[in-house]
Design an enzyme around this catalytic site. Sequence first.
Site, PDB file in Angstrom:
ATOM      1  N   LEU A  43      -6.799  12.690   5.814  1.00 48.02           N
ATOM      2  CA  LEU A  43      -7.378  11.944   6.928  1.00 48.02           C
ATOM      3  C   LEU A  43      -8.040  10.671   6.381  1.00 48.02           C
ATOM      4  O   LEU A  43      -8.647  10.688   5.312  1.00 48.02           O
ATOM      5  CB  LEU A  43      -8.406  12.837   7.630  1.00 48.02           C
ATOM      6  CG  LEU A  43      -8.578  12.635   9.128  1.00 48.02           C
ATOM      7  CD1 LEU A  43      -7.260  12.679   9.873  1.00 48.02           C
ATOM      8  CD2 LEU A  43      -9.519  13.699   9.689  1.00 48.02           C
ATOM      9  N   VAL A  46      -4.171   5.586   4.028  1.00 49.53           N
ATOM     10  CA  VAL A  46      -4.156   4.747   2.831  1.00 49.53           C
ATOM     11  C   VAL A  46      -5.476   4.011   2.690  1.00 49.53           C
ATOM     12  O   VAL A  46      -6.087   3.960   1.622  1.00 49.53           O
ATOM     13  CB  VAL A  46      -2.990   3.741   2.903  1.00 49.53           C
ATOM     14  CG1 VAL A  46      -3.151   2.650   1.849  1.00 49.53           C
ATOM     15  CG2 VAL A  46      -1.662   4.455   2.735  1.00 49.53           C
ATOM     16  N   CYS A  47      -5.959   3.459   3.782  1.00 49.50           N
ATOM     17  CA  CYS A  47      -7.166   2.628   3.747  1.00 49.50           C
ATOM     18  C   CYS A  47      -8.322   3.351   3.081  1.00 49.50           C
ATOM     19  O   CYS A  47      -8.907   2.862   2.123  1.00 49.50           O
ATOM     20  CB  CYS A  47      -7.544   2.213   5.164  1.00 49.50           C
ATOM     21  SG  CYS A  47      -9.107   1.344   5.272  1.00 49.50           S
ATOM     22  N   ALA A 119       5.617  14.323  10.672  1.00 50.29           N
ATOM     23  CA  ALA A 119       6.185  14.392  12.025  1.00 50.29           C
ATOM     24  C   ALA A 119       7.380  13.459  12.155  1.00 50.29           C
ATOM     25  O   ALA A 119       7.445  12.426  11.485  1.00 50.29           O
ATOM     26  CB  ALA A 119       5.116  14.017  13.044  1.00 50.29           C
ATOM     27  N   TYR A 187      -4.474 -10.920  -0.709  1.00 51.96           N
ATOM     28  CA  TYR A 187      -5.899 -10.683  -0.973  1.00 51.96           C
ATOM     29  C   TYR A 187      -6.127  -9.527  -1.941  1.00 51.96           C
ATOM     30  O   TYR A 187      -7.063  -9.545  -2.731  1.00 51.96           O
ATOM     31  CB  TYR A 187      -6.664 -10.486   0.337  1.00 51.96           C
ATOM     32  CG  TYR A 187      -6.379  -9.176   1.033  1.00 51.96           C
ATOM     33  CD1 TYR A 187      -7.213  -8.083   0.862  1.00 51.96           C
ATOM     34  CD2 TYR A 187      -5.268  -9.029   1.867  1.00 51.96           C
ATOM     35  CE1 TYR A 187      -6.955  -6.881   1.495  1.00 51.96           C
ATOM     36  CE2 TYR A 187      -5.004  -7.841   2.497  1.00 51.96           C
ATOM     37  CZ  TYR A 187      -5.845  -6.772   2.305  1.00 51.96           C
ATOM     38  OH  TYR A 187      -5.580  -5.577   2.924  1.00 51.96           O
ATOM     39  N   GLY A 268       3.031  -7.102  -0.969  1.00 47.41           N
ATOM     40  CA  GLY A 268       3.110  -6.724   0.440  1.00 47.41           C
ATOM     41  C   GLY A 268       3.561  -5.290   0.625  1.00 47.41           C
ATOM     42  O   GLY A 268       3.692  -4.532  -0.337  1.00 47.41           O
ATOM     43  N   ASP A 309       0.335  -0.984  10.593  1.00 48.30           N
ATOM     44  CA  ASP A 309       1.325  -1.597   9.698  1.00 48.30           C
ATOM     45  C   ASP A 309       2.775  -1.367  10.114  1.00 48.30           C
ATOM     46  O   ASP A 309       3.670  -2.018   9.572  1.00 48.30           O
ATOM     47  CB  ASP A 309       1.140  -1.068   8.268  1.00 48.30           C
ATOM     48  CG  ASP A 309      -0.133  -1.600   7.636  1.00 48.30           C
ATOM     49  OD1 ASP A 309      -0.803  -2.431   8.268  1.00 48.30           O
ATOM     50  OD2 ASP A 309      -0.449  -1.181   6.502  1.00 48.30           O
ATOM     51  N   HIS A 441     -33.722 -20.357   8.346  1.00 51.09           N
ATOM     52  CA  HIS A 441     -33.985 -21.111   7.122  1.00 51.09           C
ATOM     53  C   HIS A 441     -34.920 -20.336   6.212  1.00 51.09           C
ATOM     54  O   HIS A 441     -35.910 -19.820   6.698  1.00 51.09           O
ATOM     55  CB  HIS A 441     -34.624 -22.460   7.456  1.00 51.09           C
ATOM     56  CG  HIS A 441     -34.940 -23.271   6.230  1.00 51.09           C
ATOM     57  ND1 HIS A 441     -33.997 -24.055   5.621  1.00 51.09           N
ATOM     58  CD2 HIS A 441     -36.073 -23.387   5.482  1.00 51.09           C
ATOM     59  CE1 HIS A 441     -34.532 -24.642   4.550  1.00 51.09           C
ATOM     60  NE2 HIS A 441     -35.795 -24.244   4.453  1.00 51.09           N
TER      61      HIS A 441
END
Lengths: 473, 473
Positions: A43, A46-47, A119, A187, A268, A309, A441
Amino acid sequence: MVVGELAYERDLIIIGGGPGGYNAAIRAAQLGQSVTLIEREELGGVCLNIGCIPTKVLTEGAEKLRSTRKAADFGIETNSIEFNLAKLQNYKLNTILQLREGVTALCKANKVELIKGSAFFLSEDRLGVESGDHYEVYRFKQAIIATGSSPKIPKGLKVDHVQIVDSWSITKLSAIPEKLFVLGSDYIALEMAMAFSVFGSAVTILLDGEDFPFDQSINMELMRLMKKNKIKIIKNVSISEAYVEQNTVSIYFGNEKMTGTHLFISLGHSPNIENLGIDRIGIKRTNRDFIEVNQQCRTSIPTIYAIGDVTEGPHLASKAIKQGKTAAEAIAGLSSEVDLRFLPIIAQTTPPIASVGLTEQEAIKHGYEVDIGQFPLSANGFAGLRGEKEGFIKVITDKKTSLFLGMHILGYGAIELITSGILSLEMAARDEDLLFPAYPHPSVNECIAEAFEAIKKQAIHIPPMMKREKSNV
Amino acid sequence: MVVGELAYERDLIIIGGGPGGYNAAIRAAQLGQSVTLIEREELGGVCLNIGCIPTKVLTEGAEKLRSTRKAADFGIETNSIEFNLAKLQNYKLNTILQLREGVTALCKANKVELIKGSAFFLSEDRLGVESGDHYEVYRFKQAIIATGSSPKIPKGLKVDHVQIVDSWSITKLSAIPEKLFVLGSDYIALEMAMAFSVFGSAVTILLDGEDFPFDQSINMELMRLMKKNKIKIIKNVSISEAYVEQNTVSIYFGNEKMTGTHLFISLGHSPNIENLGIDRIGIKRTNRDFIEVNQQCRTSIPTIYAIGDVTEGPHLASKAIKQGKTAAEAIAGLSSEVDLRFLPIIAQTTPPIASVGLTEQEAIKHGYEVDIGQFPLSANGFAGLRGEKEGFIKVITDKKTSLFLGMHILGYGAIELITSGILSLEMAARDEDLLFPAYPHPSVNECIAEAFEAIKKQAIHIPPMMKREKSNV
């Protein structure tokens, strides 16, 4: 497909428990849906497990190391500073575990049914789910595909996850590479190049093209910063072959051969749709082979949605999250839509980068006559006081209407500041909307005001002579 | 006043070279005015030389020290960590010098005439300027009063600037106080209490009232954080006497006596207008004895403007800067106006605080039926990853119209994030304007979205049970 097989009945099934999938699941549950979430691995996807979070632990470690080395300026005296990668790896694992437990608990608290398995679609309303030697069939009313993507590896290259690594295995290195090649310009490539450079690796970036993917002014400044940090850059590299022999990676491109200890490939990602059976049931793909969706993330089959994705657009969790919530809301009957025009792109580099809206080049390509304002952090009192003077804020407006078109930041505070740009773009701000307020400031926030003032050659902290020159640093 | 005396002729004279004054001078010069700036001490004023900047060097030093102590979690191993205040003081002096040289160079580049001396009004169009044994008279077409303020010291207390210090001398301490009392509740009191606590002082805050000056939720959390950091708090203190004897400060209030090594008095500031001669020429004052100005910072004498701490409103450089630019623009014939409704208040505490718009209490007092959304940083992935989980973002909207009314942040990133709140308030955003955009991931920025989602009990990372409870943490 077996005719007459027993199928479990479900309302909404989400395939993939990454940030897109779990955000969709929770939002759908909040809106009264009965939700089933199927994840074949962990769960958070990838992230959480091998992408954003692990890479950010590395960039944060690099940031802390860099900052600790600079702390002596502020009277903080340390005898010696050593970096222990194993300890950071341990911190990473604990962080991942904690976050994953958090997501699991949230799903359970929202009564989201969690199923482990792979699935694939059997028909427009049925899914097969395999898990080890188990196989079950589920009938659903609606489904969301959120299966994410995998690193793209060019032909001729083979990742061994030890010395030739991809964006997943780079975070698992057990020792700091002596000589690291980074192939790519995105990135993740930048973040890892800079982090490992801080850790002590000799880093060479092999750009797949001419440049980095940001506004031209940021790209130029990045080139300068890389040089300053002794990171080498070679442009237009297309590797024909790379192999590992006796702890050495040999890399061939054109007539050249280079050797190092590690190669990181960051070129990518490809959508994870191969084994999903979507062609079998006729879900349309775009001409770049992503799943085609409308503004509500609905595919060509009206009861099936796709997010993250597997759809067109940048490979970013922020996009997946937004799409996930939107798909869930659409399924619950709301009129939510996704608009990715103002999706920010960030990089946790040293210093960080954040960008939203049109770049100068894009604005010109779109036919705008642009006004450019740019303000260097070196002229900001708070950045000076903190000893973090590198970078700038660049803003772009339409000369005709003064409409705000884009904001591009390189420098400490970039990521937190970019939401000012995002919200202003969303609300169709004009330059005066960003010039009128008082800014705290001392703060780097003041650079936003001065960047807009720079458009009119009225930045207080840029001397008048410099203002007459081209504003691009 | 000498009749027939020789007077130098000037267009615009600005009295006071603090942030308000020098911003006004440069903006006026940018707009084609011929500008004379008179400063009796150092250019940059209190803010640069003895106020904002020096205090921020201390808070930044404290932040670096705190962060270095925590760096071990990230694999950064240091043998020992010592803090050297003298070295930080040296860094402070260099920073001030550098910034002051910058301001001087900017004034010169903008052809602003700089005069050192104390100025006072002789008539509606003439000023006397004393500098040592020199005395000159200047005739002006327009003038801006930007003479700032001085620390307010209650009767019975005498500042020796060594053991009993004010907001100017606290930054000049040569050793870390062993036992520091901080009298006051404003942002400077809080910043210094927390910084010296990090440096190793035993700190007790003597609140002049019941509470800190922020939204109630932040005040409550601050109380908890102070306790956690072993900073004592005593409420409703009115000191009748305090004196220094043999390196001990004795403090009397009510029937109590307390002793420490240092007392820092931070009870606000009084406007520097006593010797300005403004009563002589009939410049009107407010009933709290500040100079009365309109939205363009014009006083009751139409050719004389006043900005910054001599006018009503919070004692903040950000206000002075905004007013300075506006007065300069008004003098140049533009229709600029100041609106301080959305003036942010920040504190560089550990963690920092930033606040803009109405607090919950103020909104209720203004007759709004409010919706409250609050999201804890502990539930944000990036804050967790960085190990900076303390604090929250609280947002307030009008239940009837969903109009955004205020944002209050305690936590790392607060100051950079607050401009999102400022700009949204200025553009009259509704909740949907802040809910619609995609926020960068992973980032603390996401807490803004979740705070607004929390209003509808739809924050993804707050479990549903907690949502049914009162949202105030």
